[in-house]
Design an enzyme around this catalytic site. Structure first.
Site, PDB file in Angstrom:
ATOM      1  N   ARG A  55       0.795  -1.244   0.000  1.00  0.00           N
ATOM      2  CA  ARG A  55       0.000   0.000   0.000  1.00  0.00           C
ATOM      3  C   ARG A  55       0.826   1.292   0.000  1.00  0.00           C
ATOM      4  O   ARG A  55       0.246   2.377  -0.033  1.00  0.00           O
ATOM      5  CB  ARG A  55      -0.985   0.045   1.173  1.00  0.00           C
ATOM      6  CG  ARG A  55      -2.083  -0.989   1.094  1.00  0.00           C
ATOM      7  CD  ARG A  55      -3.308  -0.546   1.822  1.00  0.00           C
ATOM      8  NE  ARG A  55      -3.074  -0.336   3.238  1.00  0.00           N
ATOM      9  CZ  ARG A  55      -3.988   0.187   4.063  1.00  0.00           C
ATOM     10  NH1 ARG A  55      -5.165   0.564   3.584  1.00  0.00           N
ATOM     11  NH2 ARG A  55      -3.731   0.328   5.345  1.00  0.00           N
ATOM     12  N   ASP A  56       2.168   1.215   0.038  1.00  0.00           N
ATOM     13  CA  ASP A  56       2.939   2.460  -0.033  1.00  0.00           C
ATOM     14  C   ASP A  56       4.292   2.241  -0.691  1.00  0.00           C
ATOM     15  O   ASP A  56       5.320   2.716  -0.211  1.00  0.00           O
ATOM     16  CB  ASP A  56       3.119   3.062   1.366  1.00  0.00           C
ATOM     17  CG  ASP A  56       3.597   4.516   1.302  1.00  0.00           C
ATOM     18  OD1 ASP A  56       3.327   5.178   0.283  1.00  0.00           O
ATOM     19  OD2 ASP A  56       4.232   4.982   2.265  1.00  0.00           O
ATOM     20  N   LEU A  57       4.301   1.536  -1.811  1.00  0.00           N
ATOM     21  CA  LEU A  57       5.549   1.382  -2.556  1.00  0.00           C
ATOM     22  C   LEU A  57       5.890   2.691  -3.248  1.00  0.00           C
ATOM     23  O   LEU A  57       5.079   3.258  -3.964  1.00  0.00           O
ATOM     24  CB  LEU A  57       5.413   0.269  -3.600  1.00  0.00           C
ATOM     25  CG  LEU A  57       6.634   0.103  -4.511  1.00  0.00           C
ATOM     26  CD1 LEU A  57       7.838  -0.401  -3.718  1.00  0.00           C
ATOM     27  CD2 LEU A  57       6.319  -0.836  -5.668  1.00  0.00           C
ATOM     28  N   THR A  96       1.211   7.236  -0.835  1.00  0.00           N
ATOM     29  CA  THR A  96       1.883   8.376  -1.442  1.00  0.00           C
ATOM     30  C   THR A  96       1.206   8.728  -2.762  1.00  0.00           C
ATOM     31  O   THR A  96       1.052   7.867  -3.632  1.00  0.00           O
ATOM     32  CB  THR A  96       3.372   8.063  -1.683  1.00  0.00           C
ATOM     33  OG1 THR A  96       3.979   7.692  -0.439  1.00  0.00           O
ATOM     34  CG2 THR A  96       4.095   9.278  -2.237  1.00  0.00           C
TER      35      THR A  96
END
Length: 250
Positions: A55-57, A96
C-alpha cells in the site's frame, strides 16, 4: 516488529532523482533493482505464509544494500490478506500520491494489483530518472505515466530513458520491454494488470510476447474529490475550494 540489516546506500530516491548521484545507477544496476523489487513482491503475493499488500511502494521505500540490491521496506501501512482474499475496502486512504491506483484513491479498494500499479509507476521512474508528478504543461499537470504513454504511442519509447544511460544501455530492446511492462502495470482496470508472476516473466523472458498496453490509469483533466488521509499530503475536500453541506432535520 521488522528488523532490517544495515543499508549503507540509503534509499532508491537518494540516487534516482539526483543528477549527480544518478550516474552511479547504470542500466544493469537499474534493471537489477527493478527485477529485485518484482521478486520481492512475488514473494509477498504468492510464496509468503500470508499474502501481503504493501500500500505504499515508492522510491523512498526501496532500500539499497552495499551491492545496490533492492529491498522493499516500510510495511507500516501494509495489510495482510488470507490466501482466499482477493481485495479489501477501506474508508481511510493511506499512501503516497502518484503511486496509488485509481480504484484505491477514489473508492478505497485495494488488492495485490494495487502493488502492481505502484510497481509500474516506479519502473517508469527508474528508467526516466524523474518523479511521476514532475511533468507540467500549460498549467495542467501531466504525470510521467501520461508522458510515457504518449511516447509509446508515437513509437518513441526510448526517449523516456534518462540521458545518463546512453552509454551503459546496449540492449535497447530490453529497455523498451521494461517500459512496456511498466505501462501494462498501470492499466486503468485492475483486472487488466498482470500479476507479479507475469511481470517477472515479462522482464526476464525476452522471447515471450507481451500484450499491448491499452487504457492507462491517468487523465489530464479528471479530478477526484477524495475525502481521505494521504501521507504527507493535504486533504482535498473540493476541487473548487467550495464546501457543500447537506442539511438534515434534527
Amino acid at each position: 516488529m521488522l528488523i532490517y540489516e544495515y543499508m549503507p546506500n540509503k534509499s532508491l530516491d537518494y540516487f534516482l532523482f539526483d543528477s549527480i548521484r544518478g550516474v552511479f545507477l547504470d542500466w544493469s544496476k537499474r534493471f537489477s533493482i527493478i527485477e529485485g523489487i518484482a521478486q520481492g513482491f512475488l514473494y509477498l503475493h504468492k510464496f509468503s505464509r500470508t499474502r501481503v499488500v504493501h500500500r505504499d511502494l515508492n522510491a523512498s521505500n526501496v532500500l539499497l544494500d552495499e551491492n545496490m540490491n533492492s529491498k522493499i521496506s516500510d510495511f507500516g501501512m501494509a495489510r495482510i490478506f488470507s490466501i482466499n482474499d482477493l481485495e479489501a475496502n477501506t474508508s481511510r486512504i493511506v499512501g503516497t500520491r502518484g503511486y496509488m491506483p485509481p480504484e484505491y484513491a477514489m473508492e478505497g479498494i485495494f488488492s495485490t494489483k494495487s502493488n502492481v500499479y505502484s510497481f509500474g509507476v516506479l519502473v517508469l521512474e527508474i528508467i526516466s530518472g524523474r518523479r511521476n508528478n514532475s511533468f507540467y504543461n500549460d498549467d495542467r499537470a501531466i504525470s510521467l505515466v501520461g508522458y510515457a504513454w504518449e511516447l509509446w504511442k508515437e513509437g518513441a519509447g526510448l526517449q523516456l530513458m534518462v540521458p545518463a544511460l546512453a552509454d551503459s544501455c546496449t540492449n535497447k530492446d530490453k529497455l523498451l520491454r521494461c517500459v512496456q511492462v511498466g505501462l501494462l502495470c498501470v492499466e486503468d482496470s485492475a483486472a487488466n494488470r498482470p500479476t507479479m508472476s507475469d511481470v517477472l516473466s515479462g522482464l526476464t523472458n525476452e522471447s515471450s510476447p507481451l500484450p499491448a498496453p491499452t487504457k492507462l490509469a491517468f487523465s489530464t483533466d479528471r479530478h477526484a474529490v477524495i475525502s481521505s488521509i494521504v501521507e504527507k499530503e493535504p486533504q482535498i475536500l473540493s476541487v473548487n475550494d467550495v464546501t457543500i453541506s447537506d442539511c438534515d432535520g434534527r
